[in-house]
Structures are given as C-alpha cells and as structure tokens.
Design an enzyme around this catalytic site. Structure first.
Site, PDB file in Angstrom:
ATOM      1  N   CYS A 167       6.237 -38.958 -54.512  1.00 47.29           N
ATOM      2  CA  CYS A 167       6.324 -39.007 -55.982  1.00 47.29           C
ATOM      3  C   CYS A 167       6.448 -40.424 -56.532  1.00 47.29           C
ATOM      4  O   CYS A 167       6.462 -40.618 -57.752  1.00 47.29           O
ATOM      5  CB  CYS A 167       7.491 -38.147 -56.469  1.00 47.29           C
ATOM      6  SG  CYS A 167       9.111 -38.827 -56.030  1.00 47.29           S
ATOM      7  N   SER A 211      24.093 -21.300 -28.684  1.00 44.14           N
ATOM      8  CA  SER A 211      23.397 -22.332 -27.920  1.00 44.14           C
ATOM      9  C   SER A 211      24.453 -23.200 -27.235  1.00 44.14           C
ATOM     10  O   SER A 211      25.637 -23.117 -27.568  1.00 44.14           O
ATOM     11  CB  SER A 211      22.520 -23.173 -28.836  1.00 44.14           C
ATOM     12  OG  SER A 211      23.297 -23.720 -29.885  1.00 44.14           O
ATOM     13  N   LEU A 212      24.028 -24.033 -26.299  1.00 44.75           N
ATOM     14  CA  LEU A 212      24.975 -24.863 -25.543  1.00 44.75           C
ATOM     15  C   LEU A 212      24.937 -26.312 -26.020  1.00 44.75           C
ATOM     16  O   LEU A 212      23.887 -26.823 -26.382  1.00 44.75           O
ATOM     17  CB  LEU A 212      24.618 -24.837 -24.048  1.00 44.75           C
ATOM     18  CG  LEU A 212      24.826 -23.520 -23.307  1.00 44.75           C
ATOM     19  CD1 LEU A 212      24.280 -23.637 -21.895  1.00 44.75           C
ATOM     20  CD2 LEU A 212      26.291 -23.142 -23.271  1.00 44.75           C
ATOM     21  N   GLU A 247      26.072 -23.595 -12.581  1.00 41.65           N
ATOM     22  CA  GLU A 247      24.867 -22.792 -12.361  1.00 41.65           C
ATOM     23  C   GLU A 247      23.661 -23.579 -12.842  1.00 41.65           C
ATOM     24  O   GLU A 247      23.777 -24.388 -13.765  1.00 41.65           O
ATOM     25  CB  GLU A 247      24.947 -21.478 -13.147  1.00 41.65           C
ATOM     26  CG  GLU A 247      26.161 -20.627 -12.807  1.00 41.65           C
ATOM     27  CD  GLU A 247      26.441 -19.595 -13.894  1.00 41.65           C
ATOM     28  OE1 GLU A 247      25.526 -18.808 -14.208  1.00 41.65           O
ATOM     29  OE2 GLU A 247      27.557 -19.603 -14.446  1.00 41.65           O
ATOM     30  N   TYR A 252      22.863 -14.204 -16.006  1.00 40.61           N
ATOM     31  CA  TYR A 252      23.960 -15.126 -15.723  1.00 40.61           C
ATOM     32  C   TYR A 252      25.259 -14.884 -16.483  1.00 40.61           C
ATOM     33  O   TYR A 252      26.260 -15.506 -16.197  1.00 40.61           O
ATOM     34  CB  TYR A 252      23.526 -16.574 -15.961  1.00 40.61           C
ATOM     35  CG  TYR A 252      22.808 -16.814 -17.277  1.00 40.61           C
ATOM     36  CD1 TYR A 252      23.476 -16.768 -18.493  1.00 40.61           C
ATOM     37  CD2 TYR A 252      21.451 -17.088 -17.283  1.00 40.61           C
ATOM     38  CE1 TYR A 252      22.818 -16.983 -19.698  1.00 40.61           C
ATOM     39  CE2 TYR A 252      20.771 -17.304 -18.480  1.00 40.61           C
ATOM     40  CZ  TYR A 252      21.461 -17.247 -19.686  1.00 40.61           C
ATOM     41  OH  TYR A 252      20.806 -17.455 -20.874  1.00 40.61           O
ATOM     42  N   CYS A 286      15.048 -40.298 -51.654  1.00 36.90           N
ATOM     43  CA  CYS A 286      14.336 -40.211 -52.913  1.00 36.90           C
ATOM     44  C   CYS A 286      15.242 -39.427 -53.860  1.00 36.90           C
ATOM     45  O   CYS A 286      15.633 -38.294 -53.550  1.00 36.90           O
ATOM     46  CB  CYS A 286      12.998 -39.486 -52.737  1.00 36.90           C
ATOM     47  SG  CYS A 286      12.225 -39.034 -54.305  1.00 36.90           S
ATOM     48  N   CYS A 325      10.240 -34.090 -57.122  1.00 37.27           N
ATOM     49  CA  CYS A 325       9.529 -34.479 -55.902  1.00 37.27           C
ATOM     50  C   CYS A 325       9.082 -33.209 -55.168  1.00 37.27           C
ATOM     51  O   CYS A 325       9.928 -32.423 -54.712  1.00 37.27           O
ATOM     52  CB  CYS A 325      10.451 -35.315 -55.031  1.00 37.27           C
ATOM     53  SG  CYS A 325       9.651 -35.970 -53.555  1.00 37.27           S
ATOM     54  N   CYS A 354       9.089 -43.546 -52.656  1.00 33.16           N
ATOM     55  CA  CYS A 354       8.806 -42.234 -52.076  1.00 33.16           C
ATOM     56  C   CYS A 354       7.296 -42.045 -51.883  1.00 33.16           C
ATOM     57  O   CYS A 354       6.528 -42.259 -52.830  1.00 33.16           O
ATOM     58  CB  CYS A 354       9.359 -41.127 -52.982  1.00 33.16           C
ATOM     59  SG  CYS A 354       8.943 -39.456 -52.415  1.00 33.16           S
ATOM     60  N   LYS A 366      21.953 -32.088 -18.859  1.00 32.68           N
ATOM     61  CA  LYS A 366      20.493 -32.127 -18.805  1.00 32.68           C
ATOM     62  C   LYS A 366      20.029 -33.202 -17.830  1.00 32.68           C
ATOM     63  O   LYS A 366      20.501 -34.343 -17.885  1.00 32.68           O
ATOM     64  CB  LYS A 366      19.907 -32.400 -20.199  1.00 32.68           C
ATOM     65  CG  LYS A 366      20.310 -31.389 -21.272  1.00 32.68           C
ATOM     66  CD  LYS A 366      19.874 -29.980 -20.935  1.00 32.68           C
ATOM     67  CE  LYS A 366      18.421 -29.720 -21.153  1.00 32.68           C
ATOM     68  NZ  LYS A 366      18.032 -29.427 -22.517  1.00 32.68           N
ATOM     69  N   ASP A 398      14.581 -22.737 -17.148  1.00 29.77           N
ATOM     70  CA  ASP A 398      13.815 -23.006 -18.362  1.00 29.77           C
ATOM     71  C   ASP A 398      12.888 -21.825 -18.647  1.00 29.77           C
ATOM     72  O   ASP A 398      11.784 -21.732 -18.125  1.00 29.77           O
ATOM     73  CB  ASP A 398      12.999 -24.291 -18.172  1.00 29.77           C
ATOM     74  CG  ASP A 398      12.601 -24.902 -19.503  1.00 29.77           C
ATOM     75  OD1 ASP A 398      13.131 -24.460 -20.533  1.00 29.77           O
ATOM     76  OD2 ASP A 398      11.752 -25.809 -19.512  1.00 29.77           O
ATOM     77  N   TYR A 405       0.841  -1.210   0.000  1.00 29.03           N
ATOM     78  CA  TYR A 405       0.000   0.000   0.000  1.00 29.03           C
ATOM     79  C   TYR A 405       0.879   1.265   0.000  1.00 29.03           C
ATOM     80  O   TYR A 405       0.670   2.189  -0.795  1.00 29.03           O
ATOM     81  CB  TYR A 405      -0.925  -0.002   1.224  1.00 29.03           C
ATOM     82  CG  TYR A 405      -1.699   1.291   1.380  1.00 29.03           C
ATOM     83  CD1 TYR A 405      -2.788   1.573   0.552  1.00 29.03           C
ATOM     84  CD2 TYR A 405      -1.320   2.235   2.337  1.00 29.03           C
ATOM     85  CE1 TYR A 405      -3.487   2.767   0.678  1.00 29.03           C
ATOM     86  CE2 TYR A 405      -2.000   3.435   2.468  1.00 29.03           C
ATOM     87  CZ  TYR A 405      -3.083   3.691   1.629  1.00 29.03           C
ATOM     88  OH  TYR A 405      -3.764   4.882   1.747  1.00 29.03           O
ATOM     89  N   GLU A 406       1.903   1.266   0.859  1.00 30.81           N
ATOM     90  CA  GLU A 406       2.795   2.437   0.919  1.00 30.81           C
ATOM     91  C   GLU A 406       3.537   2.643  -0.410  1.00 30.81           C
ATOM     92  O   GLU A 406       3.705   3.774  -0.867  1.00 30.81           O
ATOM     93  CB  GLU A 406       3.826   2.250   2.047  1.00 30.81           C
ATOM     94  CG  GLU A 406       3.244   2.342   3.446  1.00 30.81           C
ATOM     95  CD  GLU A 406       4.270   1.950   4.504  1.00 30.81           C
ATOM     96  OE1 GLU A 406       4.670   2.837   5.295  1.00 30.81           O
ATOM     97  OE2 GLU A 406       4.687   0.770   4.513  1.00 30.81           O
ATOM     98  N   PHE A 407       3.944   1.528  -1.014  1.00 32.35           N
ATOM     99  CA  PHE A 407       4.624   1.607  -2.313  1.00 32.35           C
ATOM    100  C   PHE A 407       3.695   2.228  -3.354  1.00 32.35           C
ATOM    101  O   PHE A 407       4.090   3.113  -4.114  1.00 32.35           O
ATOM    102  CB  PHE A 407       5.070   0.204  -2.749  1.00 32.35           C
ATOM    103  CG  PHE A 407       5.866   0.191  -4.035  1.00 32.35           C
ATOM    104  CD1 PHE A 407       7.247   0.272  -4.010  1.00 32.35           C
ATOM    105  CD2 PHE A 407       5.227   0.123  -5.270  1.00 32.35           C
ATOM    106  CE1 PHE A 407       7.987   0.269  -5.194  1.00 32.35           C
ATOM    107  CE2 PHE A 407       5.951   0.135  -6.462  1.00 32.35           C
ATOM    108  CZ  PHE A 407       7.335   0.210  -6.409  1.00 32.35           C
ATOM    109  N   LYS A 428      20.317 -24.383 -14.839  1.00 33.46           N
ATOM    110  CA  LYS A 428      19.826 -23.990 -16.162  1.00 33.46           C
ATOM    111  C   LYS A 428      18.324 -23.748 -16.053  1.00 33.46           C
ATOM    112  O   LYS A 428      17.538 -24.685 -15.939  1.00 33.46           O
ATOM    113  CB  LYS A 428      20.122 -25.103 -17.172  1.00 33.46           C
ATOM    114  CG  LYS A 428      19.809 -24.731 -18.605  1.00 33.46           C
ATOM    115  CD  LYS A 428      20.256 -25.843 -19.548  1.00 33.46           C
ATOM    116  CE  LYS A 428      20.007 -25.463 -20.993  1.00 33.46           C
ATOM    117  NZ  LYS A 428      18.569 -25.298 -21.291  1.00 33.46           N
TER     118      LYS A 428
END
Length: 663
Positions: free
Chosen positions: A405, A80-81, A111, A222, A420, A426, A402, A308, A115, A32-34, A113
């Site tokens: 085709c 990416s890792l 650290e 991070y 194919c 195709c 295939c 993972k 998500d 409330y004060e904030f 990971k």
C-alpha cells in the site's frame, strides 16, 4: 465344526499370522498359504453375512470408498513437542522439571522420533472403533476405513487392555516400500513421490481404501491417552506390545542427561541403518504421575522434549528478496531461491526473518547461500558462501515503505520487525485478519478458504469479518469456481459459526498477543465482551498470566471505533460474545486471589478435576511452590521436597477433603 466356528477359527488363525508377520517380523506360514486361508474366509463371510465382524482380517483388503472424511474432535488433545538441539537445551529442560517436581529422582524414557503422519486410534472392549489424524491437535479427520487396511494395526487386542483408551503413533512408509513404489511409478512413466512422510500422509486421505491396502504402510505406536492402571511410560511401551501393537524396541530407560545423550549420539549415527526415516529422539519423564504433575503449556507437554538431529543443509543461489505483509502489519523478508532439493522436498523460498538477520548474515541478491530446514519444517538461510560472491553485489537495502500500500514503515523500540501502520487500508492485513477469523482454531468456517477470502475482498463483497454474515448465495455464485452448492455451503458455514464459543470468538478477533490460551483466560475472567471492552489496563493485568504488553494491546484494540463497530455488528448477527450458561454454572469467586499448588494422587477427584475446580472458583493453579503460594493441596505419594519447601515458606498444607470443604 459348524460354519460360525469355522469362520471364527479362520479369523483367529489369520490374526495370529498377521501379528507374527507384520508386528514380530517372524512369518510362520508362506504368503501362498495365507492367501488361501484368506480367500476361504472371504468366501464363507460372503455366503454368511449374518456372522459379520468389524474386526475380521478380511477387511484389510479395503474396497470401501469414502467421499468425505468427517472432522472429529479428539477426546484427549494431541499436543506438539518442544524441540531441543543441544545438550544445554536438555539440561535447561531437566532443571525446569526438577524445579517443578522438587528433589525427587526422575527417570526418562528415550524413543526414536519417527517421521510419519500422526494418528490416534480409539479402542473399546479391545476393538478398533475409530482412527483420527492429528489435524490441529484439537480435531482431525476420521480415516478408520483406511487405517484398517494397515496390517500392523490390530483390529482386535489380546491381554489385559483397558475397556476404552486412545493410543497414539505414526503411520510411516518403510524406505524399501517407498523405493519399490517409486520404481513402479517410473516404469509407468509417472513422476516419483518426493518423500516417505508426505506419501504416508497423503495415503490416509485416499478415497478408495483398496488403494491404501496396496501401499506398504506401517504403524508404530508409542503412547496412550485415557484411564489405565499403568504407572510409567516404560510400562506403556511393554504393555501395549503385549496387547498386540507394533511398538519399536529402540528405546532406553535413562537416569541422567549423560545417558540420554549417549542414546542420542548412538542413533544419530545408526539411524541410517533403520528401515524407517527418523528425525530425532523423544525424551519423556518416565513416571506418569510426574507427567500429570508437570502438565502442559498451551502447545506442548512440559514432561517431554524432542531432540532433533542436525538438519540437512544445501547451497543454492538467492535470486531475489521480496517482502510479505502479515495480518498485524508485520513485514517478513523472503528469500526467493533457485529451486533445490532439501530433506525430500523442493525448496524455492526461505524466511529471512527481519532486517537485523539480513544485516547479520550480510545476505545479498545473487549470493550463494546455505539453506537448512529449521526443525526439519521451515527452510531458513543460515549463512552466505562468501567464496562464491560475485564482486558487483550491492548490500541489501531494507525497504522503507509497504510493498502493498506504499505506507511508510515503522519500527518500534524492542520490535524485531518493521510494521505497516495502514491497519484498515492495506489489503494483505485486511484479508489476513479475515483468514485468521475463519481458521480452524478460531471460527472454523467450513466452505470458506484463504483463496476465497482473497476473491471476495477483490470483488468488493467483504472488507472485514463482520461482512461475512451478510453474504448471500446470489452474490457468491457468479464468482470464479463457485457453483450453487459451494455457495450454499459457504453461507451455511458462516451461519454455523454463530455457535462457536466465546473464547474462540475472542481469539478469532485477531487482537495482537491474544492467542488461544490468553483468549480462554480473558473469557473466563470477564465472562462477556462488554465487561472486557470496559476493562482498564490494571484490571487486565490482575488476570492470571496477563502482562502489560497484552493488556496494552487489548485496551488499544477496543479504543478503536472500527473494531468496536465490527464487534457490535457481530453481536447483532448472533455471534457468541459471552460464556454459555453451562460454562458459567458452578463458577464462583470463592478462591479469588489465591494461588494453589496441587501435588500427589487423590481419591475423590482426579488431579485434573481438582485444577479445574480451582479455576472454576476463581483461583490460580500454580505448578511450583513459592512465597506467593496460598495453599498446597497434598495427596498421596507427594514428593517430600514439596512438603519441606511448603513448610519452610510457611505455606498452608491442606488435604483433598479440606479443599473440597473450602469450595
């Protein structure tokens, strides 16, 4: 106190309360004060717009509407890792690091990971100026207005921060907040969201920032990119906390793989007590100097690895096996499943990879199968529940022709997949090549997506990527879902692609085995398409990292008349088929045939600039010393083992000045 001072005082006070509550989790005043103080600040700012400040806490309530999110190129690429799933994987990674760095003591930071949705924040003079999603790693969408509504993201920093830097992290949705959002949705008769990660990611692209402000998003940081005086990842974590960022404290400095595994085993059990979703542990070489020495592959840093946690598994029924045809003609069998919830998403399909995998698993239509998400992303079938197999199921017979085709499939020795060979007749191969050509990392043609390519092909307007350049607005407008504006955008996007540089055009052509990195090497080595088309297999193999398989594929591609015809047409339409003058400037053959290792810290140019100078002058940058190494460029703080190895093998050790004099 005058008005300006009063506004500044309120801003500073609210910033501190925000930091205490959202970063330190230690509220010092009531909500409330904030709110009272915030309303007072908003009132004063509205009355006195001359004192506007882009970092004011009042901006966190949102309200700005963004119709289109601009695509922004990352100044520092977001990689990416690589993933690992066992202690053996980590030990192999550690051996590769020791081989590259030599006999030096290596520390690792561990650290969690988280998500969420990856984000890059740019700060200048301590102020947030830009927030960009990861996108494809090279470029992403600017979502600054939405990010400013997240209370744990500092709009203004404190302490001894660098003048300009990027900081990377994850936008996440805490589990409590996610549960509350779903409770409210269900009470309103709406479907619940599937999982926190996708909901967090989707929130970043909401057009109304006021809606984003209502969501309990959080931001965990991070790593930083850009110049700084910091020397280790551990110091990065500590310092960025001091600057005002929310940096998780669940981290550990380790010296051995055993210590790393202890951290992993602890959090594999205790992660379920965390307020956020995590799917693994990220292990990084701690020293930033070592990180720089190790460098990157085409996709990932060599100095980091994601471990993972074991993927979630479920069982369901395999209803049917169908077959997909890729742009290269490769056939991929697909398991069509009874829909099942897995790791927060409904899974209906899973890859069966190839004929060998089907035979190995002995998987049959009608089987109950176990499914998991490989790396938590792509669903895959890992086993059959033979206890539930009906007696009448027949073994799977892999297709011989295939499905698109009717061409008889071939499987070459050493190939896991069937192919194919109807390359130009195709339909999925034709549309697949065009879809690859227009993709973001290739020609990046705005206004044109995969579905539109299928439609244009179906309507007989295009048969290969060169046909895109003769499309007219009048041809496109009658098509389904195509208005005048979208037709104009498509034609404009195709024309704009003529400015895409040669190395990306080369990647876009879709030559088998020529990915982004290989395309760059070939463009640099041959300078233009004519020289590449005229090259022999021997000349191609002479290029750094180009092996026999790639060389064969390139020669074969340009021996085909239809491919040559397409390239010549693209040239005539103005597509870039040579390096630009700017790229050719300062390039020489002074170091041709030389393999050079760079190690240590340098004064006149950075290590990255040194590597670029080697490549610009025709040399090859190598990461480790061998008998084939021509020179070791030695800087300050170089590991003693590298010097010893160079001396043992008789490799010439030169200084930074020696090297600069050479070129």
């Amino acid at each position: 106190m005058d008005i300006k001072q009063k506004i500044e005082s309120l801003r500073n006070e609210l910033r501190e309360h925000n930091y205490n509550y959202y970063v330190l989790d230690n509220a010092t005043i009531s909500d409330y004060e904030f709110d009272v103080k915030l309303k007072e600040l908003q009132f004063l700012e509205q009355k006195h717009p001359e004192f506007y400040d882009a970092t004011s806490p009042s901006l966190r309530v949102g309200g700005t509407v963004t119709k289109n999110f601009n695509t922004v190129v990352h100044e520092h690429r977001m990689y990416s890792l690589d993933n690992s799933y066992s202690k053996e994987d980590l030990e192999d990674w550690e051996k590769r690091i020791q081989k590259n760095l030599g006999d030096v003591a290596v520390e690792y930071t561990c650290e969690l990971k988280y998500d969420g949705a990856s984000i890059s924040l740019t700060y200048e003079e301590g102020k947030l100026i830009k927030a960009v999603t990861r996108g494809d790693g090279f470029q992403g969408d600017e979502v600054t207005t939405n990010i400013k509504t997240i209370k744990s993201v500092p709009l203004k920093l404190k302490g001894d921060y660098p003048p300009k830097f990027d900081i990377r992290g994850e936008i996440i949705l805490p589990l409590d907040g996610f549960a509350q959002m779903n409770k409210e949705r269900m009470e309103n008769g709406e479907d619940p969201y599937m999982n926190p990660r996708n909901t967090a990611s989707g929130s970043l692209k909401l057009q109304d920032s006021a809606l984003v402000a209502q969501r309990p998003l959080d931001c965990l940081l991070y790593s930083i990119a850009g110049p700084s005086s910091l020397s280790s990842q551990w110091e990065v974590l500590e310092k960025t906390r001091e600057w005002g960022f929310k940096v998780p404290t669940a981290a550990k400095l380790c010296r051995t793989t055993d210590e790393v595994m202890q951290f992993i085993e602890h959090w594999d059990v205790h992660r379920h007590n965390l307020p956020y979703e995590t799917d693994g542990v990220v292990i990084k070489v701690n020293s930033l100097q070592h990180q720089e020495e190790l460098g990157y592959t085409s996709k990932s840093p060599r100095w980091a690895m994601a471990y993972k946690f074991k993927a979630e598994q479920v069982s369901t029924v395999l209803n049917e096996i169908t077959y997909q045809v890729g742009r290269t003609g490769a056939i991929t069998p697909v398991a069509n499943l009874e829909p099942v919830l897995l790791a927060g998403t409904t899974v209906k399909r899973a890859s069966l990879h190839n004929a060998d995998q089907i035979e190995k698993l002995d998987v049959r239509e009608g089987d109950t199968v176990f499914v998991e998400k490989g790396g938590e992303i792509i669903p895959k079938i890992i086993a059959v529940d033979f206890n539930k197999r009906p007696a009448n199921l027949k073994p799977t017979q892999y297709i011989t022709h295939c499905p698109e085709c009717g061409t008889e499939l071939v499987r070459s020795e050493g190939d896991a997949k069937h192919f194919c060979t109807n390359f130009y007749g195709c339909p999925p191969q034709i549309t697949g090549r065009i879809q690859h050509y227009i993709s973001r990392k290739a020609m990046d043609i705005e206004g044109l997506g995969g579905e539109t390519v299928e439609l244009l092909f179906k309507e007989g307007l295009i048969e290969n990527y060169a046909d895109l350049y003769i499309l007219t607005k009048e041809q496109i407008m009658p098509l389904q879902r195509m208005a005048e504006k979208s037709a104009e955008n498509l034609v404009a996007g195709v024309q704009a692609s003529k400015n895409i540089p040669f190395e990306r055009v080369l990647f876009a052509l879709g030559i088998r085995y020529v990915g982004e990195t290989v395309a760059k090497k070939l463009a640099k080595a041959f300078k233009n398409i004519d020289a590449l088309m005229a090259s022999s297999q021997e000349e191609l193999i002479a290029v750094d990292e180009i092996g026999e398989r790639i060389a064969e594929s390139v020669v074969e591609f340009f021996q085909n008349e239809k491919n040559v015809e397409s390239v010549n047409r693209l040239k005539s339409y103005g597509v870039q088929f040579s390096l630009s003058d700017e790229q050719l400037e300062n390039q020489t053959d002074k170091l041709k045939g030389l393999s050079i290792v760079v190690s240590g810290v340098f004064e006149k140019v950075s290590r990255m600039e040194l590597k670029k100078l080697i490549e610009d002058n025709g040399g090859k940058v190598s990461s480790s010393i061998s008998s084939k190494t021509s020179y070791l460029v030695a800087g300050d703080k170089m590991g003693p083992s590298k010097r010893t190895k160079a001396e043992t093998l008789g490799v010439s050790i030169i200084s930074e000045d020696d090297f600069l004099e050479m070129i």
